[in-house]
Write an enzyme that holds these catalytic residues in place. Structure first.
Site, short mmCIF file in Angstrom:
data_model
loop_
_atom_site.label_atom_id
_atom_site.label_comp_id
_atom_site.label_asym_id
_atom_site.label_seq_id
_atom_site.Cartn_x
_atom_site.Cartn_y
_atom_site.Cartn_z
CG HIS A 165 -2.09 0.83 1.26
ND1 HIS A 165 -2.43 1.66 0.24
CD2 HIS A 165 -3.02 1.06 2.25
CE1 HIS A 165 -3.50 2.38 0.57
NE2 HIS A 165 -3.87 2.03 1.79
CG HIS A 213 -4.16 0.46 -8.38
ND1 HIS A 213 -5.51 0.41 -8.11
CD2 HIS A 213 -3.62 1.31 -7.48
CE1 HIS A 213 -5.76 1.21 -7.10
NE2 HIS A 213 -4.64 1.76 -6.69
CG ASP A 272 2.93 4.40 -3.89
OD1 ASP A 272 2.87 5.52 -3.38
OD2 ASP A 272 2.20 3.46 -3.56
#
Ligand code: CMC
Length: 431
Positions: A269, A308, A364
């Protein structure tokens, strides 16, 4: 033919048919319970490990279309918000449902600015951590500790209490985050400066040395609030789900936010941004990319910052971050890690393994590269995610608390253990 808004489910064990209504195109899992072969049975459940196809709530906060790469807060496209708004403006929108008027934004900004200080005992608590404590561990613990300073916060059903605690939390998380960082570099903690914006004040608390007034570079302060806007909310992800689940027991918002931050800290995460930088360092040179990709394909490693649960096209946040990176690099100079990242993305996007699985860069992948260029320590990356996400968590929490359909979150299980068996005395046990 009648166009009925129902499904008919036929139980082939009994031959019985059930008409199940559809709401917003979905069935209610509870409607399956009536399907049973005899009245003593518990009834049918939906089995969905990791909630890959279960809607746990009705929400009006964030919309994502993973196939098309769309992200909207309260209906507004993320691209427009990132381009035109300040962080606190979007925070207001996400929490209240509408963009603030000028007067509302001013009052909201004043309110946040005047809650940035934290009790000296929290400072003492933070000073008690080991010199090398990870800032995310310090952040989680210090947010949880705030709960002991605001005992009235436990009255979560009281709208006035929620109205007071939400800005308090949003105001205090940058202070806690900055102090966690100052602790990790062994420097005195810097107090908030109420004359600075949300992000400039955060930079002040992180980086002010001996100067009497910290002046944040405006390009970097803007880049930071763009990054903060992108990270505010992302519908029912792991930490938002934690926020709702923990909050559903009526735990106070500080304990609940700390739990959500703990969920965020994991490498799958919010912890991924830190891992991306470590991965780029490990790869070290473009020549080493093919061998690294091969190891990912063999399942030995994961390509951090890729993939994802929802986005199967492109993460729109990654696209904005890539653009923001160019503005940042004009000030800071180009981060050499960027070349490795760009080449890694290029190779991965052409590779059948990644194409077939629809694995694209996520938020990210590039955020860490900007953070690093701006001078943030790698250990701070996930904390940087947690600050703006606090707004999203609180919006989800508030929606959950005020939703009449919600109750304490309590999933079922499919029990696969032993049936009843008798106790075995110690001397008769074999292994
Ligand atoms: N590298 C290599 N293979 C991958 C990756 C990856 N990053 N992500 C998924 N796969 C493979 C996975 O092994 C599986 O292959 P197979 O079908 O052969 O078993 C397939 O792709 C489907 O993956 P999954 O694990 O079923 O997908 P998921 O929806 O459960 O997981 C994810 C989503 C984000 C946890 C995962 O893609 C991942 O671990 N990515 C790396 C960590 C990361 O970047 N996390 C940040 C997510 S975005 C921001 C946030 O949420 O904080």
């Amino acid at each position: 033919m009648d166009n009925k808004n129902t499904f008919t489910i036929t139980d082939n064990r009994t031959g019985k048919s059930y008409e199940i209504p559809l709401t917003d195109g979905n069935i209610r899992a509870m409607d399956l319970r009536q399907i049973k072969t005899n009245p003593e049975e518990f009834g049918t459940m939906a089995y969905d490990p990791a909630f890959t196809n279960t809607a746990s709530c009705r929400s009006a906060v964030t919309f994502i279309d993973g196939a098309k790469g769309i992200l909207r807060y309260r209906g507004y496209p993320i691209e427009q918000l990132a381009e035109n708004c300040t962080f606190l403006e979007v925070a207001w929108l996400v929490l209240n449902g509408e963009l603030p008027t000028e007067a509302q934004l001013k009052a909201w900004t004043d309110e946040i600015t005047h809650h940035t200080l934290i009790h000296e005992n929290i400072k003492k608590l933070m000073e008690g951590f080991r010199y090398d404590a990870h800032p995310m561990g310090m952040f989680i613990s210090s947010v949880a500790a705030l709960s002991t300073f605001y005992p009235e916060a436990k009255n979560v059903r009281d709208a006035e209490v929620r109205k007071a605690e939400i800005p308090r939390l949003i105001a205090k998380v940058p202070t806690i985050a900055a102090w966690a960082y100052r602790h990790s570099i062994g420097q005195r903690y810097v107090y908030p400066d109420n004359n600075l914006s949300y992000t400039a004040n955060f930079m002040n608390m992180l980086w002010r040395k001996v100067e009497s007034k910290y002046a944040a570079n405006p390009v970097l302060a803007r880049a930071l609030y763009v990054l903060f806007i992108l990270h505010i909310d992302h519908e029912q992800n792991c930490s938002a789900n934690t926020m709702r689940a923990v909050g559903s027991s009526e735990a106070d918002p500080y304990a609940t936010t700390a739990a959500a931050a703990a969920a965020l800290s994991g490498p799958l995460h919010g912890g991924a941004n830190e891992k991306v930088l470590r991965m780029l360092r490990e790869i070290g040179h473009k020549d080493n990319i093919p061998a690294y990709i091969e190891r990912c394909k063999k399942g030995e490693l994961k390509l951090m910052g890729f993939g994802h649960r929802v986005y199967k096209n492109y993460d729109p946040r990654a696209r904005i971050i890539k653009r923001t990176a160019e503005e940042v690099f004009e000030v800071t100079g180009r981060n050499p890690q960027l070349d490795i990242a760009l080449e890694l993305e290029k190779i991965a996007l052409e590779d059948e393994y990644f194409v077939k699985r629809k694995l694209y860069p996520n938020v990210d992948f590039y955020s860490g590269i900007i953070y690093q260029a701006m001078g943030f320590d790698t250990k701070m990356f996930t904390v940087l995610f947690a600050i703006p996400r606090t707004v999203g968590w609180l919006a989800q929490w508030q929606e959950m608390i005020t939703d009449k359909e919600q109750k304490i979150a309590r999933p079922r299980q499919v029990y696969v253990g032993y049936d009843q068996r008798d106790f075995v005395p110690m001397e008769q046990r074999t292994s």
